[in-house]
Structures are given as C-alpha cells and as structure tokens.
Scaffold this motif. Structure first.
Motif: not given
Length: 263
Positions: A159-164, A59-60, A127-130, A195-197
C-alpha cells in the motif's frame, strides 16, 4: 530485457516503464449459479468487471507516472468477453499502451502468471504492479509466481510505492494493522493491496473517444506449461441452515431468553 535507468539528480523524470496485468472477475452483486459440470460457474448470464485490486494497481502506476517517477504505463489482459472494453477503459484513465494477449487460455494462477511473464519478456519493463489477489482464485499468488517465472524480486500486500532511482520504497501491510517499510531493487514485481487514492473513474464519453483514436496492441500468451495448484472437485451454493427472527423491542428479546432458559 529488464533494466532500470538510473535517476539523474538533476533530472525531473525517471525513464521507467511499468506493466500492469489486468483480469476480469465475476461481479459478486449478481446471482451466481453453478453450471452443469458442478465444478464451475455458469457464465452465460454473469456480468464481469475489472478485478478490484488490479484497479488499485493501475491507479498506483498512473500516480507514479503523474509524479514523474515513470514515463510509460502498459496494461495487458488475456483475450475474452469485454476484454477490449476493459483495456480501452484503462487507456481512458491514462495508460499509454494496452496489449490483448491471445492464444491458449490459462486455467489457473500459475498459467496466468506464465502468460503475463511471457508477454512481459517480450515487452520489457522496469516494474510490474499486479493486484494482490482476485475473487475467483484460491491462492492470491499471481504476483509472487509471476516474479518467480521472471527471476525477479517480489513484495506483496503493498500500500504505497515511492521510486528512488533504481529501487522502490514500499509499505507492506501485515495482519493486525502493522505496516513495514521495505526497499526493493528494480526491476521487480509488487502485489498491490491498495493505491494511495481511490481508483479514478473514466467517463463513458472518454472511453468512446479513446476507442475511436487509439488501437489495442496484440501479443501471445505463449507456452503456459502444465500449470499447478488445486483442482475444484465440486461447487454448490451455500445451504440454508435456518432463518432470522426480527425483534421489535428489548422485551421480545427478554421473553426469548427466558424461553431458552438463559435467564
């Protein structure tokens, strides 16, 4: 193999590829029984489902894609019973590509991480999200071990990811409700706690439509190595130690306390 494109200040989208490893786990609402060996669950009648934390990781990843912070989401899983259904469901939710890994079956978290690392090297990503953990392992270290095999940085319990641009800003949860903010250079690995939701639902009709219009890619688990970690010596259902007594009133509780000599 692993490289992140710098974000152009005038562009609306980052060319970022995200991989999400998926794993099936026993559905704990089912009655679980120990097999004849006494060291594993009897899987003949067990229903399996997508690991809850992997669902949050997916979801994230999809949220980052929808925000324009990523251009492609790739899911991968070890071949097994109902793996196809799990991967097609991920495609129905919005993933762009699904890879089924065949070959030797991983026997512990280290071998599972090695299999995903081998596939990630072949596929390439930024990026890997596990999922931070699963109900059927004993260490919850898939993300950190995967990062180690790839030589990448890792932050877990996120809990929460923001790409910069070429980095990500994440919120990491600690015991006691504390949250810390970290910045991690890409490429890297994140262990997603939430995830954020709430993870989205894919209707059965949409999953069937995806099965008819899309196909699964195949890959290899590769050399899994010797593995590591603990070994199960025995497994058994919890022993019953007593029974509960239902009370109808405060007076009943008072009488019991008097009998026990508490009052």
């Amino acid at each position: 193999m692993f490289s992140t494109k710098q974000q152009n200040k005038n562009s609306k989208e980052v060319e970022m590829k995200i991989i999400v490893p998926l794993k099936q786990v026993p559905d704990l609402v089912e009655d679980l029984e120990v097999d004849g060996s006494g060291k594993a669950l009897d899987t003949d009648d067990i229903k399996f489902k997508l690991n809850e934390y992997d669902d949050h990781a997916l979801e994230e990843a999809l949220l980052l894609k929808e925000e324009g912070a990523a251009t492609e989401v790739v899911v991968m899983a070890i071949d097994g019973d109902e793996t196809d259904k799990m991967l097609y469901t991920a495609l129905a939710k919005g993933a762009d590509k699904a890879i089924k890994l065949t070959g030797d079956t991983p026997h512990d978290t280290h071998q599972l991480a090695q299999a995903f690392a081998n596939a990630a090297k072949t596929e390439g990503c930024d990026l890997i999200l596990a999922g931070v953990q699963s109900v059927d392992d004993r260490d919850g270290q898939l993300g950190p071990v995967l990062a180690t095999y790839l030589g990448l940085p890792c932050i877990s319990a996120v809990a929460g990811v923001k790409v910069q641009g070429s980095s990500v800003l994440v919120n990491k949860e600690y015991a006691g409700g504390m949250v810390a903010e970290f910045e991690m250079d890409l490429p890297g690995v994140l262990g997603i706690q939430a995830a954020r939701q709430t993870p989205r639902y894919a209707p059965v009709s949409k999953v069937r439509q995806v099965q008819d219009s899309m196909s699964l890619a195949t890959g290899s688990t590769g050399d899994l190595g010797a593995g590591a970690g603990s070994e199960i010596a025995s497994m058994a259902p919890p022993e019953k130690s007593g029974s509960a007594t239902m009370l109808d009133s405060a007076g009943d509780l008072l009488e019991i306390l008097k009998e026990k000599g508490v009052i």
